[in-house]
Motif scaffolding. Sequence first.
Motif, PDB file in Angstrom:
ATOM      1  N   ASN A  82      -4.307   8.338   0.666  1.00  0.00           N
ATOM      2  CA  ASN A  82      -5.146   8.213   1.147  1.00  0.00           C
ATOM      3  C   ASN A  82      -6.310   7.986   1.476  1.00  0.00           C
ATOM      4  OD1 ASN A  82      -2.418   5.452   1.447  1.00  0.00           O
ATOM      5  ND2 ASN A  82      -0.829   7.151   2.839  1.00  0.00           N
ATOM      6  N   SER A  93       4.709  12.088  -1.950  1.00  0.00           N
ATOM      7  CA  SER A  93       4.111  10.929  -2.858  1.00  0.00           C
ATOM      8  C   SER A  93       5.097  10.451  -4.039  1.00  0.00           C
ATOM      9  CB  SER A  93       2.967  11.342  -3.160  1.00  0.00           C
ATOM     10  OG  SER A  93       3.000  12.307  -4.174  1.00  0.00           O
ATOM     11  N   THR A 290       0.102   2.274  -9.213  1.00  0.00           N
ATOM     12  CA  THR A 290      -0.198   2.837  -7.274  1.00  0.00           C
ATOM     13  C   THR A 290       0.867   3.654  -7.337  1.00  0.00           C
ATOM     14  OG1 THR A 290       0.719   0.819  -5.829  1.00  0.00           O
ATOM     15  CG2 THR A 290       2.229   1.110  -7.334  1.00  0.00           C
ATOM     16  N   TYR A 292       3.005   5.629  -3.562  1.00  0.00           N
ATOM     17  CA  TYR A 292       3.418   5.298  -1.793  1.00  0.00           C
ATOM     18  C   TYR A 292       2.724   6.907  -1.514  1.00  0.00           C
ATOM     19  CZ  TYR A 292       6.329   6.235   1.979  1.00  0.00           C
ATOM     20  OH  TYR A 292       7.489   7.113   2.602  1.00  0.00           O
ATOM     21  N   SER A 293       2.349   7.638  -0.330  1.00  0.00           N
ATOM     22  CA  SER A 293       2.679   8.572   0.727  1.00  0.00           C
ATOM     23  C   SER A 293       2.913   8.434   1.859  1.00  0.00           C
ATOM     24  CB  SER A 293       0.356   8.732   0.796  1.00  0.00           C
ATOM     25  OG  SER A 293       0.978  10.081   1.303  1.00  0.00           O
ATOM     26  N   ASN A 294       3.667   9.573   2.248  1.00  0.00           N
ATOM     27  CA  ASN A 294       4.283   9.271   3.561  1.00  0.00           C
ATOM     28  C   ASN A 294       3.178  10.094   4.692  1.00  0.00           C
ATOM     29  OD1 ASN A 294       4.207  11.915   2.913  1.00  0.00           O
ATOM     30  ND2 ASN A 294       6.263  12.466   4.115  1.00  0.00           N
ATOM     31  N   PHE A 314       7.508   1.265   2.167  1.00  0.00           N
ATOM     32  CA  PHE A 314       7.172   1.306   1.298  1.00  0.00           C
ATOM     33  C   PHE A 314       6.273   0.506   0.466  1.00  0.00           C
ATOM     34  CE2 PHE A 314       9.018   2.115  -3.321  1.00  0.00           C
ATOM     35  CZ  PHE A 314       8.975   2.867  -3.722  1.00  0.00           C
ATOM     36  N   LYS A 315       7.491  -0.490   0.572  1.00  0.00           N
ATOM     37  CA  LYS A 315       7.094  -1.691  -0.215  1.00  0.00           C
ATOM     38  C   LYS A 315       5.430  -1.687  -0.863  1.00  0.00           C
ATOM     39  CE  LYS A 315       8.432  -5.843  -1.362  1.00  0.00           C
ATOM     40  NZ  LYS A 315       9.974  -7.496  -0.910  1.00  0.00           N
ATOM     41  N   GLN A 317       2.644  -0.383   0.837  1.00  0.00           N
ATOM     42  CA  GLN A 317       2.082   0.686   0.090  1.00  0.00           C
ATOM     43  C   GLN A 317       1.848   0.292  -1.514  1.00  0.00           C
ATOM     44  OE1 GLN A 317       1.449   4.650   0.936  1.00  0.00           O
ATOM     45  NE2 GLN A 317       2.300   4.757   3.110  1.00  0.00           N
ATOM     46  N   LEU A 318       2.960  -0.143  -1.982  1.00  0.00           N
ATOM     47  CA  LEU A 318       2.794  -0.322  -3.415  1.00  0.00           C
ATOM     48  C   LEU A 318       1.566  -1.658  -3.673  1.00  0.00           C
ATOM     49  CD1 LEU A 318       6.758   0.255  -4.513  1.00  0.00           C
ATOM     50  CD2 LEU A 318       4.749   1.357  -4.574  1.00  0.00           C
ATOM     51  N   ASN A 321      -1.679  -0.103  -2.757  1.00  0.00           N
ATOM     52  CA  ASN A 321      -1.815   1.203  -3.303  1.00  0.00           C
ATOM     53  C   ASN A 321      -2.686   0.542  -5.610  1.00  0.00           C
ATOM     54  OD1 ASN A 321      -3.145   2.231  -1.081  1.00  0.00           O
ATOM     55  ND2 ASN A 321      -1.061   3.730  -1.524  1.00  0.00           N
TER      56      ASN A 321
END
Length: 453
Positions: A82, A93, A290, A292-294, A314-315, A317-318, A321
């Motif tokens: 990010n 990720s 795309t 996703y990262s926590n 999650f959704k 971020q997709l 990103n």
Amino acid sequence: MKNSITILLLLFTVSVSTAQMRKWTLQECVEYAVEHNLTIQQFELDLENVKIDKSDAEGAFIPSLNANASVSERSGLVIDPNSNSNVAGKIFSFSPSISSNMTLFDGLRNVHRLNRAKLNAIASQYRLDNLKDDIRLNVANAYLLVLSGKEQLKSFKGQYAVTEQDLKKTRELVASGVLPQGDLLEIEATAANQEQQIVNGEGNVLIARVNLAQLLQLTDYENFDIAEEEFDIPPSDILKNSAKVIFDKALTFRNDIKLSESNVELAKKDVQIAKGAYAPTIGAFFNYNTFYSNQYQIVLDPTTNTPLLFRSDFKDQLWQNDGISYGFQMNVPIFNGWSARNSVKRSQISLEKAKVQFEQDKLALENTIQQAYVDVSTFEKAYEAALKSLEARTLAYDYAKERYDNGLMNAFDFSQAQARVDNAKADVIRTKYDYIFRLKILEFYFGLPISLN
């Protein structure tokens, strides 16, 4: 009840024996051989492979589409996707992506590959059909050899039956003192020789049957036999056509010639494909990705202007990103170690070789037809001569038999007359089937199906 069971068992045994001793006609042999021949089955599988190659060539015009996804977890000093900065901790990720590529221009190589694949499918079909033609001829020849052997065996047995009568009569005349003992010994020697002919004839028939069965991929030789058919010389007008006319027609439909001609066209396509390497290659691409990262992000509170830790779900971020890239790419060949030029030269040499082979195949076909044409005329004359010889030998034998019966000829001279008749009959049978087969070969090259009727 017991008698009923016995009758049923007998009927079952008879039906099984009848089924095992099937009598094969020529048409049945030809059709079975074409359907069950292992080499034909291999060629049919090769043809299926060629059709798959055609599908590959068609697929080269369609854009590729690939999806990719990676899932990873890292700990220690890691890069936060990010903020793109090094942080200490553990990061989970997920990165999915979709990509597509399409060739817009490659020197028309894809077009030529597709056309080549179509030609190769046609050539493979010609190759398969040519093999079937060869098997039909081989089966017909093997079938006629069995027929010829059977007819000769019948002739030998018929001659032996006549000799047995003469032997019985000679024994009576020797016993009565009319003929000397030497005449009886001569007739017995003739009978023994004819018995040897019968044994050899049975062996020849057995070998011919085994050879035919092997062409049909059958292994039950003992229960394999052909139908009890007798064939006369079939009427034919094939000799009304010159060898040149037969050759010109054969060029229009013979599968071996079409195969050779197709190989020339395939070689031309190979030259075009090789020359396509001189041209630039233009392609288009499209990528979507795309992740996703926590990891938590530091954001400012809009009301208090203080930093806060925040992580989107999650959704979200997709969607936040994702990214898209697209464009075109071109590859221009400048120097590649002469590989393109050498490939073209090799293809041109292969083309010249295919042309030479095509001319050789036409010449071989012409020579084969010329030889077949001469063979038909030769064996026709040989058969007619054998008939005349048999007629003369039969008259001489009848005259000799009359003299022998009246005590005017000794047994040795009589046995010689009988042997000449036997040889004349064998020559008639041999030349008859030789003539039939050569006639059918010539008709086959003229486009007529194999049939003895």
